[in-house]
Motif scaffolding. Structure first.
Motif, PDB file in Angstrom:
ATOM      1  N   ALA A 176      17.633   1.958  -6.825  1.00 17.56           N
ATOM      2  CA  ALA A 176      17.853   1.155  -8.124  1.00 17.56           C
ATOM      3  C   ALA A 176      17.638   2.008  -9.538  1.00 17.56           C
ATOM      4  O   ALA A 176      16.878   2.985  -8.662  1.00 17.56           O
ATOM      5  N   ASP A 177      18.422   2.382  -9.857  1.00 25.21           N
ATOM      6  CA  ASP A 177      18.866   3.044 -11.120  1.00 25.21           C
ATOM      7  C   ASP A 177      18.926   2.343 -12.838  1.00 25.21           C
ATOM      8  O   ASP A 177      19.743   2.102 -12.436  1.00 25.21           O
ATOM      9  N   SER A 178      18.098   2.621 -13.129  1.00 30.89           N
ATOM     10  CA  SER A 178      16.586   3.180 -13.147  1.00 30.89           C
ATOM     11  C   SER A 178      15.683   1.779 -12.354  1.00 30.89           C
ATOM     12  O   SER A 178      15.571   1.074 -13.224  1.00 30.89           O
ATOM     13  N   VAL A 179      14.332   1.975 -12.224  1.00 28.83           N
ATOM     14  CA  VAL A 179      12.841   1.175 -12.171  1.00 28.83           C
ATOM     15  C   VAL A 179      12.862   0.484 -12.961  1.00 28.83           C
ATOM     16  O   VAL A 179      12.323  -0.386 -13.795  1.00 28.83           O
ATOM     17  N   GLN A 180      12.513   1.381 -14.520  1.00 27.71           N
ATOM     18  CA  GLN A 180      12.316   1.073 -15.619  1.00 27.71           C
ATOM     19  C   GLN A 180      13.676   0.354 -16.323  1.00 27.71           C
ATOM     20  O   GLN A 180      12.716  -0.023 -17.398  1.00 27.71           O
ATOM     21  N   VAL A 181      14.292  -0.335 -15.671  1.00 26.92           N
ATOM     22  CA  VAL A 181      14.847  -1.272 -16.580  1.00 26.92           C
ATOM     23  C   VAL A 181      15.406  -3.132 -15.810  1.00 26.92           C
ATOM     24  O   VAL A 181      15.566  -4.168 -16.523  1.00 26.92           O
ATOM     25  N   LEU A 182      14.907  -2.728 -14.748  1.00 30.12           N
ATOM     26  CA  LEU A 182      14.494  -3.854 -13.929  1.00 30.12           C
ATOM     27  C   LEU A 182      13.419  -4.854 -14.420  1.00 30.12           C
ATOM     28  O   LEU A 182      12.306  -4.326 -15.020  1.00 30.12           O
ATOM     29  N   TYR A 183      13.447  -6.485 -13.861  1.00 34.22           N
ATOM     30  CA  TYR A 183      12.643  -7.134 -14.653  1.00 34.22           C
ATOM     31  C   TYR A 183      12.742  -8.090 -13.956  1.00 34.22           C
ATOM     32  O   TYR A 183      13.604  -8.692 -13.277  1.00 34.22           O
TER      33      TYR A 183
ATOM     34  N   ALA B 163       7.845  -6.820 -21.246  1.00 34.89           N
ATOM     35  CA  ALA B 163       9.198  -6.158 -21.336  1.00 34.89           C
ATOM     36  C   ALA B 163       9.249  -5.110 -20.353  1.00 34.89           C
ATOM     37  O   ALA B 163       8.444  -4.873 -20.034  1.00 34.89           O
ATOM     38  N   ALA B 164      10.728  -5.379 -19.556  1.00 35.99           N
ATOM     39  CA  ALA B 164      11.048  -4.286 -19.430  1.00 35.99           C
ATOM     40  C   ALA B 164      10.362  -3.036 -19.357  1.00 35.99           C
ATOM     41  O   ALA B 164      10.921  -2.362 -20.940  1.00 35.99           O
ATOM     42  N   GLY B 165      10.391  -2.135 -18.745  1.00 32.02           N
ATOM     43  CA  GLY B 165       9.716  -1.042 -18.602  1.00 32.02           C
ATOM     44  C   GLY B 165       8.082  -1.234 -19.423  1.00 32.02           C
ATOM     45  O   GLY B 165       8.261   0.022 -18.894  1.00 32.02           O
ATOM     46  N   SER B 166       8.035  -1.982 -18.999  1.00 36.57           N
ATOM     47  CA  SER B 166       6.518  -1.684 -19.124  1.00 36.57           C
ATOM     48  C   SER B 166       5.845  -1.830 -18.088  1.00 36.57           C
ATOM     49  O   SER B 166       6.037  -2.563 -16.868  1.00 36.57           O
ATOM     50  N   VAL B 167       4.489  -1.256 -18.171  1.00 33.46           N
ATOM     51  CA  VAL B 167       4.204  -0.700 -16.774  1.00 33.46           C
ATOM     52  C   VAL B 167       3.686  -2.415 -15.530  1.00 33.46           C
ATOM     53  O   VAL B 167       3.800  -1.888 -14.698  1.00 33.46           O
ATOM     54  N   SER B 168       3.348  -3.553 -16.193  1.00 33.43           N
ATOM     55  CA  SER B 168       3.151  -4.989 -15.819  1.00 33.43           C
ATOM     56  C   SER B 168       4.585  -5.141 -14.359  1.00 33.43           C
ATOM     57  O   SER B 168       4.437  -4.986 -13.731  1.00 33.43           O
ATOM     58  N   GLN B 169       5.913  -4.336 -15.253  1.00 30.52           N
ATOM     59  CA  GLN B 169       7.066  -4.905 -15.034  1.00 30.52           C
ATOM     60  C   GLN B 169       7.240  -3.472 -13.999  1.00 30.52           C
ATOM     61  O   GLN B 169       7.968  -4.311 -12.682  1.00 30.52           O
ATOM     62  N   VAL B 170       7.355  -2.702 -13.835  1.00 26.69           N
ATOM     63  CA  VAL B 170       7.737  -1.280 -13.212  1.00 26.69           C
ATOM     64  C   VAL B 170       6.751  -1.717 -12.349  1.00 26.69           C
ATOM     65  O   VAL B 170       7.519  -1.263 -10.744  1.00 26.69           O
TER      66      VAL B 170
END
Ligand code: TYD
Ligand code: MG
Length: 456
Positions: free
Chosen positions: A169-176, A183-190
């Motif tokens: 998964a490249d990268s996990v910060q843009v998954l939602y 929003a994607a990249g927020s702590v809850s999403q990541v």
């Protein structure tokens, strides 16, 4: 359902009912952001987990036959402790542009060439872009799948259909996930995306690589929340102006931590560096004061690195001290030891200490070499090119024994060094272990003695 909101720290995941300026958990400023909380969802999921798991006697648990898969990149395998463990989750962190996607794409091509089924979730780049890059990196097998997608629910559908052995998964910060409103990249999403992928890995035995970007401060965005979730955390480090990259394990449930792998970024991707000690010493200046070579341990491997010091008179005011690659406070302490125990006049001198090649040394075993480099620059006397120095320095000016002395000596021998200045307490064991050796071992018990041994 009534929507509840909470203020979540984007650095560490701390939750608070009201906004506060500074997170009480990780002490970062202005990091709390309001996010919607849906309590019921999590509760529902937690109960479904309970149904699946069943306590077993440890003796009855079967260890799988093919527990580890080697990636074919020997340095990465070494850092992982011998390959990828089935069902493990590996987080790879690093600054943007350092080469995380390149490394993982090489892993993909190598594994697919071994008939492993790999799914590469390229959430930041299109499939075409990834294809162009993959073509340069080697010959992929036919079971390498690429999808450019950020919605995790859709990704799970793909995973169900393909049933890969390894997921990246490249990268996990843009998954939602759709059912989390932030929003994607927020702590809850990541955190939630990583948690779902982790659960998938544990239940199915697929290995999952998560890529995470680090922030300016050097922590993975939403970082600490991920570190305890995953099995291994690897950091990809390196200066942007050099081509060397160091992969460091900071956490590893299936191997030892502090292991490093060294790569060089080339036009055809990342290449493993076979003899790192030699590489770090190639540009070492000869007969120049202020340069000392130390044998340091990086995990289970000895590594020779050059420590450079520059001592020059202070122009005005307070003397300056600067360090790169070595702890600032440690160097200040060593300077104080030189002033007090050896009566070197460093109060009126600026001192700069640098570890060549962009490596960071953290062991106390490098103390004595740092001291020698500073003394060498102050005296304007070079240290002999064939000398290796290691040992921990105490506040009383004593030189203390260090671990793995024999491995350090063997590495020095391999690279043709002739003389080693080491703690006296290490000397006896080292001599016994290395009976007939051509290398000269000089045991010292104080810094003053060591300086005499180095400078004659
Ligand atoms: P990349 O893997 O995209 O970084 P990340 O995923 O960590 O953000 O690496 C990008 C850099 O690597 C880019 O500056 C170009 C360089 N590079 C090479 O030098 N050689 C290569 O073969 C590849 C694929 C990239
Ligand atoms: Mg990338």
């Amino acid at each position: 359902m009534k929507t509840k909101t909470a203020f979540i720290c984007q650095e560490c995941g701390y939750a608070s009912a009201k906004w506060i300026g500074r997170c009480p958990e990780c002490e970062s400023w202005n990091s709390l952001v309001e996010e919607v909380h849906r309590e019921q969802k999590t509760r529902g999921r937690a109960s479904s987990v309970e149904v699946f798991s069943k306590p077993e006697r440890l003796a009855d648990v079967k260890a799988c036959d093919e527990l580890r898969v080697t990636t074919g990149l020997s340095e990465l395998d070494h850092v992982l402790g011998g390959g990828i463990v089935r069902g493990s989750v590996i987080l790879i962190g690093g600054a943007p542009g350092i080469g995380k996607s390149t490394l993982l794409l090489q892993v993909c091509t190598a594994l697919s060439a071994k008939d492993k089924k790999v799914l590469y979730i390229s959430a930041e780049e299109s499939a075409q872009q990834t294809k162009m890059r993959a073509d340069r990196l080697g010959h992929a097998g036919k079971e390498l799948y690429i999808v450019s997608e950020t919605n995790l629910d859709v990704i799970f559908e793909h995973i169900k259909k393909i049933a890969p052995d390894i997921i990246i998964a490249d990268s996990v910060q843009v998954l939602y996930l759709d059912d989390i409103s932030s929003a994607a990249g927020s702590v809850s999403q990541v955190r939630e995306c990583a948690a779902r992928l982790t659960m998938l890995a544990k239940n199915s035995g697929m290995a999952v690589f998560l890529v995470g970007h680090v922030t300016k401060e050097g922590s993975l965005a939403g970082p600490r929340v991920l570190e305890h979730l995953v099995d291994s955390v690897l950091y990809f480090e390196g200066e942007s102006h050099t081509s060397f990259r160091i992969l460091r394990a900071v956490k590893n449930r299936f191997g030892s931590t502090n292991e490093i792998g060294i790569f060089e970024m080339t036009a055809s991707g990342l290449q493993e560096v076979v003899n790192p000690s030699q590489m770090f010493l190639t540009e070492r200046p000869e007969h120049t004061p202020g340069s000392a070579v130390v044998a340091t341990m990086e995990g289970s491997r000895p590594l020779l690195v050059e420590i450079q010091a520059l001592v020059s008179p202070t122009n005005f005011g307070l003397p300056r001290r600067r360090t790169t690659g070595i702890d600032f406070n440690r160097v200040s302490l060593l300077i104080a030891v030189l002033e007090k125990r050896c009566h070197y006049a460093l109060q009126t001198q600026d001192v700069f200490v640098n570890v060549a090649g962009g490596v960071k040394v953290v062991e106390p075993a490098v103390d004595l070499a740092a001291v020698a480099a500073i003394a060498s620059s102050l005296k304007e006397k070079p240290i002999a090119g064939g000398d290796i120095i290691f040992g921990e320095v105490g506040l009383g000016g004593e030189v203390r024994a260090v671990s793995h002395a024999v491995q350090r000596i063997n590495e020095a021998k391999k690279l043709g060094f002739q003389r080693i200045i080491l703690p006296r307490n290490n000397l006896k064991l080292a001599q016994e272990a290395l009976k007939k050796t051509t290398i000269t071992l000089l045991g010292v018990s104080t810094v003053t003695e060591a300086m005499e041994a180095v400078f004659g």
